[in-house]
Design an enzyme around this catalytic site. Structure first.
Site, short mmCIF file in Angstrom:
data_model
loop_
_atom_site.label_atom_id
_atom_site.label_comp_id
_atom_site.label_asym_id
_atom_site.label_seq_id
_atom_site.Cartn_x
_atom_site.Cartn_y
_atom_site.Cartn_z
N HIS A 46 3.02 14.54 1.67
CA HIS A 46 2.46 15.79 1.39
C HIS A 46 3.52 16.88 1.71
O HIS A 46 4.31 16.99 2.50
CB HIS A 46 1.27 16.14 2.36
CG HIS A 46 0.08 15.02 2.12
ND1 HIS A 46 -0.86 15.56 1.29
CD2 HIS A 46 -0.61 14.08 2.62
CE1 HIS A 46 -1.88 14.47 1.27
NE2 HIS A 46 -1.54 13.65 2.23
N HIS A 100 1.68 5.28 -1.58
CA HIS A 100 1.30 6.60 -2.27
C HIS A 100 2.56 7.27 -3.00
O HIS A 100 3.44 7.62 -2.42
CB HIS A 100 0.52 7.75 -1.51
CG HIS A 100 -0.75 7.05 -0.80
ND1 HIS A 100 -1.91 7.29 -1.56
CD2 HIS A 100 -1.01 6.45 0.32
CE1 HIS A 100 -2.88 6.77 -0.81
NE2 HIS A 100 -2.30 6.38 0.23
N LEU A 101 2.53 7.06 -4.44
CA LEU A 101 3.70 7.64 -4.87
C LEU A 101 3.55 9.09 -5.52
O LEU A 101 4.40 9.72 -5.93
CB LEU A 101 4.19 6.60 -6.31
CG LEU A 101 4.88 5.54 -5.84
CD1 LEU A 101 5.24 4.62 -6.91
CD2 LEU A 101 5.98 5.94 -5.14
N ARG A 102 2.19 9.56 -5.59
CA ARG A 102 1.87 11.01 -6.28
C ARG A 102 2.39 10.84 -7.67
O ARG A 102 2.33 9.92 -8.34
CB ARG A 102 2.39 12.02 -5.36
CG ARG A 102 2.25 11.89 -4.04
CD ARG A 102 0.89 11.86 -3.48
NE ARG A 102 0.45 11.97 -2.01
CZ ARG A 102 -0.29 11.50 -1.24
NH1 ARG A 102 -1.25 11.01 -2.11
NH2 ARG A 102 -0.18 11.87 -0.05
N HIS A 127 0.84 -1.20 -0.01
CA HIS A 127 -0.11 -0.14 -0.06
C HIS A 127 0.79 1.34 -0.09
O HIS A 127 1.56 1.55 0.87
CB HIS A 127 -0.99 0.14 1.24
CG HIS A 127 -1.73 1.25 1.34
ND1 HIS A 127 -2.97 1.11 1.78
CD2 HIS A 127 -1.66 2.57 1.20
CE1 HIS A 127 -3.61 2.32 1.75
NE2 HIS A 127 -2.79 3.08 1.23
N ALA A 136 -4.05 14.51 5.59
CA ALA A 136 -3.63 13.14 6.39
C ALA A 136 -2.37 12.46 5.55
O ALA A 136 -2.68 12.39 4.35
CB ALA A 136 -4.75 12.43 6.41
N LEU A 154 -4.90 9.06 8.24
CA LEU A 154 -6.09 8.45 8.38
C LEU A 154 -6.14 6.80 7.71
O LEU A 154 -5.33 6.85 6.79
CB LEU A 154 -7.30 9.30 7.38
CG LEU A 154 -7.50 10.57 7.91
CD1 LEU A 154 -8.57 11.12 6.80
CD2 LEU A 154 -8.39 10.29 9.19
N ASN A 209 -5.39 7.19 -5.71
CA ASN A 209 -6.05 8.58 -5.56
C ASN A 209 -5.26 9.88 -6.06
O ASN A 209 -4.98 10.79 -5.35
CB ASN A 209 -6.21 8.56 -3.96
CG ASN A 209 -5.17 8.61 -2.92
OD1 ASN A 209 -4.10 8.06 -3.49
ND2 ASN A 209 -5.08 9.18 -1.93
O1 DOR Z 1 -3.17 9.06 5.86
C1 DOR Z 1 -3.42 8.98 4.73
N1 DOR Z 1 -3.30 9.51 3.63
N2 DOR Z 1 -4.63 8.22 4.41
C2 DOR Z 1 -5.04 7.84 3.46
O2 DOR Z 1 -6.07 7.04 3.28
C3 DOR Z 1 -4.73 8.64 2.30
C4 DOR Z 1 -3.59 9.16 2.22
C5 DOR Z 1 -3.32 10.09 1.32
O3 DOR Z 1 -3.60 9.89 0.24
O4 DOR Z 1 -2.66 11.18 1.65
ZN ZN Z 2 -3.42 5.12 1.77
#
Ligand code: DOR
Ligand code: ZN
Length: 347
Positions: A252, A16-18, A14, A264, A220, A42
């Site tokens: 972020h 996130h690479l953006r 799981h 988050a 989150l 996302n």
């Molecule tokens: O903390 C989080 N960041 N939880 C998520 O479900 C999404 C993620 C994000 O894309 O920043």
């Molecule tokens: Zn996530």
């Protein structure tokens, strides 16, 4: 005496690479240690079709520095307009390895997510038929449910009924954060697994809120009480094959975290392996680290474990990391483990 452990190289189930500048900065941090990762869809706009996933995979491979070996395992973002045929074709082509369910409004860029689960049953039925896993952000979004209870309520009111309706669906409950989630994954019948993040193993809500509010610990699902952290640690280090690593490393820019309404996400890719060795040693379970980080995930996704190995060494002097990473758009703060980390990744 120096202590060393060697494990098969890990994967991240799981991540996130953006995109764009951020992708270029964070991708090498994952590729340095992880051979493969499940890539979250996302983005803005989200990765909803096979064509989107293919284009995103190309951008990731273009951003990968020469000489680094890394395989992104793509996912699709489930919407109420998702076409079951498009999903099935993307899976048959080997392009995607999972579909991601975000309840609308649950987290970052989830506004295109699912409002009424019934509306995506045709897609889920097809996924059950072809054996394609559904990765779930397991939180309800109703305003009258307390943020600390949203995972537990989701289990009872959404996940259990969904799995009763579609018992053949392969489900990964992502970033489990409560003892309720752990108990559910361990005990439920059928095809279910759960990922656990680095940060939920390292911190609880006191770390985030006592003595001042720490925006870089806000994520989150939100970090819970210490007793839940304890349950997560017990599950991760138990050797149970239903539990494995999904870092949810979610970078972020600092400007978006350190503000009146911060985003988050914790950026944990660079120091995850040192954090995990720390946790597993504290729990007296270093022998279970390989299962959690390198074996249970591939088994779940029907892939072979990595052949190459990683060696970690415990040294007197703690690991050092940059506090922040620079992108052309601003800086980004690394997850602070809150303790010195002594396990160095050697190779
Ligand atoms: O903390 C989080 N960041 N939880 C998520 O479900 C999404 C993620 C994000 O894309 O920043
Ligand atoms: Zn996530």
């Amino acid at each position: 005496m120096t202590q060393r452990i060697t494990i098969r190289r890990p994967d991240d189930w799981h991540l996130h690479l953006r995109d764009g500048a951020m992708l270029k900065t964070v991708l090498p941090e994952t590729a340095r240690h992880f051979v493969r990762a499940i890539i979250m869809p996302n983005l803005v706009p989200p990765v909803v079709t096979a064509a989107d996933a293919s284009a995103y995979r190309d951008r990731i491979m273009t951003a990968l520095p020469e000489g680094m070996d890394f395989t992104p395992l793509m996912t699709l973002y489930l919407t109420e307009q998702t076409d079951p045929d498009d999903v099935a074709a993307a899976y048959a082509d080997g392009l995607i390895h999972a579909v991601k369910l975000y309840p609308a409004g649950a987290t970052t860029n989830s506004q295109s997510g699912v409002k009424t689960l019934r509306n995506v049953y045709p897609v889920l039925e097809r996924m059950a038929e072809i054996g394609l896993p559904l990765c779930i952000h397991g939180e309800v979004t109703t305003h009258d449910v307390d943020i600390f209870d949203r995972e537990q309520v989701f289990l009872d009111t959404v996940l259990a009924p969904l799995r009763r309706d579609l018992p053949g669906l392969k489900v990964t409950l992502e970033h489990v954060t409560t003892s309720h989630g752990i108990d559910y994954v361990r005990e439920a019948e059928g095809d279910i697994a759960g990922t656990i993040t680095t940060h939920h193993l390292m911190i609880n809500r006191n770390h985030m809120l006592v003595g001042g509010i720490r925006p870089h610990y806000y994520c989150l699902p939100i970090v819970k009480r210490a007793e839940h952290q304890k349950a997560l640690r017990a599950a991760a280090t138990s050797g149970h094959p239903r539990f494995f690593l999904g870092t949810d490393s979610a970078p972020h820019l600092d400007g978006a975290k350190e503000t009146a309404c911060g985003c988050a996400g914790c950026f944990t890719a660079p120091n995850t392996m040192s954090c995990l060795a720390h946790v597993f040693e504290e729990e007296g379970a270093l022998d279970k680290l390989e299962g959690f980080a390198s074996l249970h995930g591939p088994a779940r996704y029907g892939l072979p474990p990595n052949e190459a190995t990683m060696t970690l060494e415990k040294r007197e002097e703690p690991c050092t990391y940059p506090e922040t990473y620079e992108t052309p758009e601003g800086s980004l703060t690394l997850f602070d483990p809150n303790v010195p980390l002594h396990w160095h990744v050697l190779t």
